[in-house]
Motif scaffolding. Structure first.
Motif, PDB file in Angstrom:
ATOM      1  N   HIS B 133       1.531  -0.283  30.606  1.00 14.58           N
ATOM      2  CA  HIS B 133       2.610   0.632  30.185  1.00 14.58           C
ATOM      3  C   HIS B 133       3.355   0.015  29.000  1.00 14.58           C
ATOM      4  O   HIS B 133       4.423  -0.585  29.178  1.00 14.58           O
ATOM      5  CB  HIS B 133       3.577   0.876  31.345  1.00 14.58           C
ATOM      6  N   PRO B 134       2.785   0.175  27.801  1.00 11.31           N
ATOM      7  CA  PRO B 134       3.390  -0.519  26.644  1.00 11.31           C
ATOM      8  C   PRO B 134       4.837  -0.114  26.367  1.00 11.31           C
ATOM      9  O   PRO B 134       5.639  -0.945  25.945  1.00 11.31           O
ATOM     10  CB  PRO B 134       2.477  -0.124  25.478  1.00 11.31           C
ATOM     11  N   LEU B 135       5.194   1.144  26.615  1.00 17.82           N
ATOM     12  CA  LEU B 135       6.567   1.572  26.320  1.00 17.82           C
ATOM     13  C   LEU B 135       7.569   0.903  27.261  1.00 17.82           C
ATOM     14  O   LEU B 135       8.671   0.553  26.865  1.00 17.82           O
ATOM     15  CB  LEU B 135       6.681   3.096  26.396  1.00 17.82           C
ATOM     16  N   TRP B 136       7.157   0.736  28.520  1.00 20.48           N
ATOM     17  CA  TRP B 136       8.025   0.020  29.467  1.00 20.48           C
ATOM     18  C   TRP B 136       8.203  -1.429  29.005  1.00 20.48           C
ATOM     19  O   TRP B 136       9.312  -1.980  29.020  1.00 20.48           O
ATOM     20  CB  TRP B 136       7.423   0.036  30.880  1.00 20.48           C
ATOM     21  N   LEU B 138       7.971  -2.546  26.023  1.00 20.08           N
ATOM     22  CA  LEU B 138       8.804  -2.549  24.817  1.00 20.08           C
ATOM     23  C   LEU B 138      10.285  -2.358  25.165  1.00 20.08           C
ATOM     24  O   LEU B 138      11.166  -3.043  24.613  1.00 20.08           O
ATOM     25  CB  LEU B 138       8.333  -1.431  23.882  1.00 20.08           C
ATOM     26  N   ALA B 139      10.550  -1.438  26.094  1.00 21.32           N
ATOM     27  CA  ALA B 139      11.938  -1.150  26.484  1.00 21.32           C
ATOM     28  C   ALA B 139      12.612  -2.394  27.065  1.00 21.32           C
ATOM     29  O   ALA B 139      13.742  -2.740  26.698  1.00 21.32           O
ATOM     30  CB  ALA B 139      11.980  -0.016  27.497  1.00 21.32           C
ATOM     31  N   GLY B 212       5.110  -3.692  32.585  1.00 16.78           N
ATOM     32  CA  GLY B 212       4.492  -3.121  31.383  1.00 16.78           C
ATOM     33  C   GLY B 212       3.080  -3.623  31.168  1.00 16.78           C
ATOM     34  O   GLY B 212       2.246  -2.919  30.592  1.00 16.78           O
TER      35      GLY B 212
END
Lengths: 311, 251
Positions: B133-136, B138-139, B212
């Motif tokens: 989950h790259p966006l997680w 990143l967040a 992530g």
């Protein structure tokens, strides 16, 4: 510059360069400023003098936003330094007293950053001109930490001028600067004043203030103890000193009350005005005293300063 | 915006000019952790099924490096400016307190990202990694660095000297990062220490960041994100209030 008892004018057609009204500041138990009232008009070359701890730097720091007043109001070109701080700070350039620099950057980088902080994107032409006028062109790409004290001081001046402020405040700008450099710096500042910039200066070199400034405020223990044109201060607070070498070396009784000391064979008399000179000479003639040598010493700002500080 | 962007650029240039100290040094230190811990514990510890210990370790070390360097960036820059007096160059111009905040926090995020990317890429040499989950990821990375950037501002505003600053770093930041599950899953701890770990906001940063990568975590990633975001908002508010008041900056 005038002392003011009324409130600040909200928005005049030509606002004063600096308006300071009833400013108080306390650091712990020390009352640094006690109700300062000052107005510096646009275009003035103004000196803020006083002994160490008088409150000069505190006043400048509050004006520049580096310190906060406990009460009172300050404005630069009509812009309140708290409520309208952005415009107030754009209108003023301050050369700090401390010789500070950022060890990470070169002279040119420092000037580019300072331009950017003031919202100026491309300031190369003015930076180049400043470097040239302050004899720093060949040091533009040198790290500030590698420069001599005098050069660092000039970098501080350049940083203060990078946004072409109409009001320039110099807090002891020539401390530690050699004579030649000091003169070139003053020539530069004088030119800025002639171009319309308002200059406020604090210095311990009183001859500088006397030569450059048309108005002077003297601070003592956080209060303004004198505020006038330089010429008025000189004439009001200190008379002239008459130095006499006479034969026989004995001062007539009628002149004893004017005596302010003796230096070997030289008698020193304190006069309020040149007009009294004629009377002194008349008394000497009537007393049969011959004048071998006579010297009239004019007061300078240092005499005024010492007189006020002692009082 | 020119003032803000200039201050941000200045902060980037500041750490980049001493990148041996600010980027390479933490990179080497973190890789030494990875080398030693993975070598010693690889065959002894199994945290998640289907995730070997070295793979588990890499995201934790990346996040730890990011957090510590984000804190170092804002704190060291500001404390140096305060101590040497060149803070006046930022206080004299018409920079708003929020511009000051954004520039310093953004620079902290940038340094954290550079160091984290370096550690992550080096970690690939030890073990292959995938991003579930790259966006997680990143967040949590951005929020973690921003939190520590803001914490760095607060610490450097408070500290009156380098000794006090080092105390914050060594007695608060380093222990919180080490005791946040970088080297272990909190499920391997006794119940009491599990509860203590849940009070450590850094735990949620590490756990969420790791989610992530692997899609598994000790706590729900949504809960972790909520806690992390709340921490960020609270610290940001505190920092902004301090900057607005001129706390230890404007006498």
């Amino acid at each position: 510059m005038t002392s003011r008892n009324c409130c600040l004018q909200p928005e005049l057609v030509t606002p004063a360069a600096i308006e300071i009204h009833q400013v108080h500041k306390r650091f712990g138990s020390v009352q640094a400023l006690c109700g300062i009232d000052l107005t510096v008009q646009q275009g003035e070359f103004f000196a803020l003098l006083g002994p160490n701890g008088a409150g000069k730097s505190t006043l400048i720091n509050i004006l520049a936003g580096l310190a906060l007043a406990d009460s009172g109001r300050l404005a630069v070109l009509g812009h309140d330094v708290r409520a309208d701080y952005r415009q107030a700070r754009r209108s003023i350039g301050v050369v700090p007293q401390e010789l500070v620099y950022d060890a990470f950057f070169t002279v040119r980088e420092m000037l580019r950053f300072q331009s950017g902080y003031f919202g100026i994107r491309n300031n190369k032409a003015w930076i180049d001109e400043l470097l040239e006028r302050l004899a720093l062109t060949d040091k533009a790409d040198a790290y500030v930490r590698h420069l001599s004290g005098g050069m660092k001081r000039r970098v501080l001046v350049a940083q203060a001028l990078v946004h072409k402020p109409p009001v320039i405040v110099l807090d002891e700008p020539t401390a530690g600067v050699d004579v030649a450099l000091r003169q070139s710096l003053w020539a530069f500042i004088r030119r800025l004043n002639q171009q319309g910039h308002t200059i406020v200066l604090t210095t311990h070199y009183l001859e500088e203030a006397e030569a450059l400034c048309n108005r002077v405020a003297m601070l003592k223990q956080g209060q303004v103890v004198a505020l006038d044109t330089t010429a008025n201060l000189l004439s009001r607070h200190a008379g002239i000193q008459l130095r006499l070498k006479i034969t026989p070396p004995c001062l007539p009784d009628a002149l004893q009350e004017l005596s302010c000391g003796r230096d070997g064979e030289v008698f020193k008399l304190s006069l309020h005005h040149h007009a009294e000179l004629e009377n002194v000479l008349a008394v000497l003639r009537e007393s049969g005293v011959e004048v071998e040598d006579l010297e009239v010493v004019k007061p300078d700002l240092e005499d005024v300063f010492l007189e006020l500080v002692k009082s | 915006m020119t003032g803000l962007l200039t201050l941000f650029y200045k902060e980037l240039l500041r750490f980049w000019k001493v990148s041996l100290q600010t980027v390479l040094s933490p990179l080497v230190t973190t890789l030494l952790y990875l080398l030693i811990f993975s070598h010693v514990l690889e065959s002894h510890v199994q945290v998640y099924s289907e995730v070997n210990y070295t793979a588990f370790l890499v995201p934790g070390l990346v996040m730890m490096a990011m957090l510590q360097n984000a804190f170092s960036n804002s704190s060291s820059s500001l404390i140096q400016s305060k101590m040497t007096g060149n803070i006046v160059f930022m206080l004299l111009p018409p920079l708003a307190y929020w511009e000051f905040f954004v520039a310093y926090v953004a620079a902290s995020v940038a340094r954290g990202a550079v160091v984290g990317l370096g550690v992550g890429l080096a970690g690939l040499w030890f073990v292959p990694l995938t991003l579930a989950h790259p966006l997680w990821m990143l967040a949590f990375a951005v929020l973690g660095c921003a939190i520590l950037g803001a914490a760095g501002i607060i610490a450097s505003l408070w500290a009156d000297n380098y000794d006090q600053m080092a105390a914050v770093q060594n007695f608060i930041i380093v222990p919180l990062t080490f005791l946040s599950g970088v080297f272990y899953s909190i499920h391997s701890l006794p119940p009491f220490w599990q509860a203590v770990s849940h009070a450590n906001p850094f735990f949620y940063l590490i756990d969420g960041f790791r989610y992530g990568f692997f899609g598994v975590s000790d706590v729900s990633p949504l809960l972790a994100l909520t806690i992390v975001a709340t921490c960020f908002l609270a610290l940001s508010l505190a920092t902004l209030l301090l900057l607005k008041s001129g706390y230890k900056l404007r006498k």
